[in-house]
Design a protein around this motif. Structure first.
Motif, short mmCIF file in Angstrom:
data_model
loop_
_atom_site.label_atom_id
_atom_site.label_comp_id
_atom_site.label_asym_id
_atom_site.label_seq_id
_atom_site.Cartn_x
_atom_site.Cartn_y
_atom_site.Cartn_z
N ARG A 14 8.34 79.88 19.14
CA ARG A 14 9.55 80.52 17.73
C ARG A 14 9.19 79.09 16.32
NH1 ARG A 14 12.63 84.65 19.08
NH2 ARG A 14 13.88 84.46 20.59
N ARG A 28 5.75 89.11 25.51
CA ARG A 28 7.34 88.51 25.96
C ARG A 28 7.70 88.26 27.13
NH1 ARG A 28 12.20 88.19 23.73
NH2 ARG A 28 10.82 90.24 22.22
N HIS A 67 16.30 85.62 30.83
CA HIS A 67 17.54 86.22 30.34
C HIS A 67 16.60 87.83 30.03
CE1 HIS A 67 14.41 84.85 27.50
NE2 HIS A 67 15.42 85.54 26.59
N ASP A 68 14.87 87.80 29.42
CA ASP A 68 15.33 88.91 28.81
C ASP A 68 14.70 89.96 29.93
OD1 ASP A 68 15.89 88.75 26.38
OD2 ASP A 68 14.31 87.53 25.49
N ASP A 123 16.71 80.32 23.91
CA ASP A 123 16.11 80.86 23.77
C ASP A 123 15.20 81.03 22.09
OD1 ASP A 123 15.21 83.78 23.79
OD2 ASP A 123 17.31 84.57 23.42
N HIS A 138 23.16 86.07 26.67
CA HIS A 138 22.61 85.41 25.62
C HIS A 138 22.30 85.64 24.09
CE1 HIS A 138 18.96 88.14 26.79
NE2 HIS A 138 18.26 87.74 26.06
N HIS A 152 7.60 84.63 26.42
CA HIS A 152 8.36 83.25 25.52
C HIS A 152 9.01 83.54 26.95
CE1 HIS A 152 12.13 84.04 23.76
NE2 HIS A 152 12.99 84.89 24.57
FE FE2 Z 1 14.90 86.02 24.34
#
Ligand code: FE2
Ligand code: FE2
Length: 187
Positions: A136, A20, A52-53, A130, A112, A23
């Motif tokens: 991705r 993560r 964001h995460d 994202d 988000h 990411h």
């Molecule tokens: Fe994310």
């Protein structure tokens, strides 16, 4: 504090799994590129992407504890789909732990997971970054990456459509904010 701040990166690394964390770096980079292209503040986009995460813990208990601790009020859908809560929790953590005060950055993090009607440019950029960061991979991802360079709103609708299809296939609840966001973009 800027996105390249060593302290920010180290703090974030302690919060997230290696995957993560990678990411988040990817979202930060793509958000910066989209910001450059569409005339949004690049550093803000990079920082929002990076954080964001930040509240997306692997443990549901930690997430729900933070919801309580921060006094976040869950709506009916969030009560069932608790994964959605990492948006609001990440926004709060960005504020409390990373000292982010910029309202647009905080909103981009908060929304988000769902989007919302009247999304700001930065909110759109983070939603899409994202979805399109380099890790991705899904059928059509390269076409969508190209579309994102030409038409941000069209790419955003497509990303939301693909997300909605996934949500429906998995039998999950659709958050009304996503419906509102999509209707708003199509209008
Ligand atoms: Fe994310
Ligand atoms: Fe997320």
């Amino acid at each position: 504090m800027g996105p390249q701040d060593e302290f920010t990166l180290e703090q974030l690394r302690t919060l997230l799994s290696p995957q993560r964390y990678a990411h988040s770096l990817g979202v930060s980079a793509v958000a910066g590129e989209l910001a450059k292209r569409y005339g949004a503040p690049v550093e803000k986009a990079q920082l929002a992407g990076l954080l964001h995460d930040c509240g997306k813990s692997q443990s549901k208990n930690i997430l729900l504890n933070r919801v309580l601790e921060f006094g976040i009020v869950m709506d009916e859908v969030e009560r069932c789909e608790t994964g959605l809560l990492h948006g609001p929790v990440s926004a709060k953590l960005a504020q409390e732990m990373f000292g982010v005060e910029d309202e647009d950055i905080l909103a981009a993090i908060y929304y988000h997971t769902t989007g919302r009607a009247h999304m700001s440019l930065l909110e759109k950029i983070i939603y899409l970054a994202d979805y399109l960061e380099p890790q991705r991979s899904f059928p059509g991802v390269d076409e969508l990456r190209e579309l994102a360079k030409e038409d941000l709103a069209a790419a955003l609708v497509q990303a939301m459509d693909l997300t909605l299809i996934r949500v429906i296939e998995r039998g999950l609840l659709i958050h009304p904010r996503t419906v509102a966001a999509r209707n708003w973009l199509l209008e």
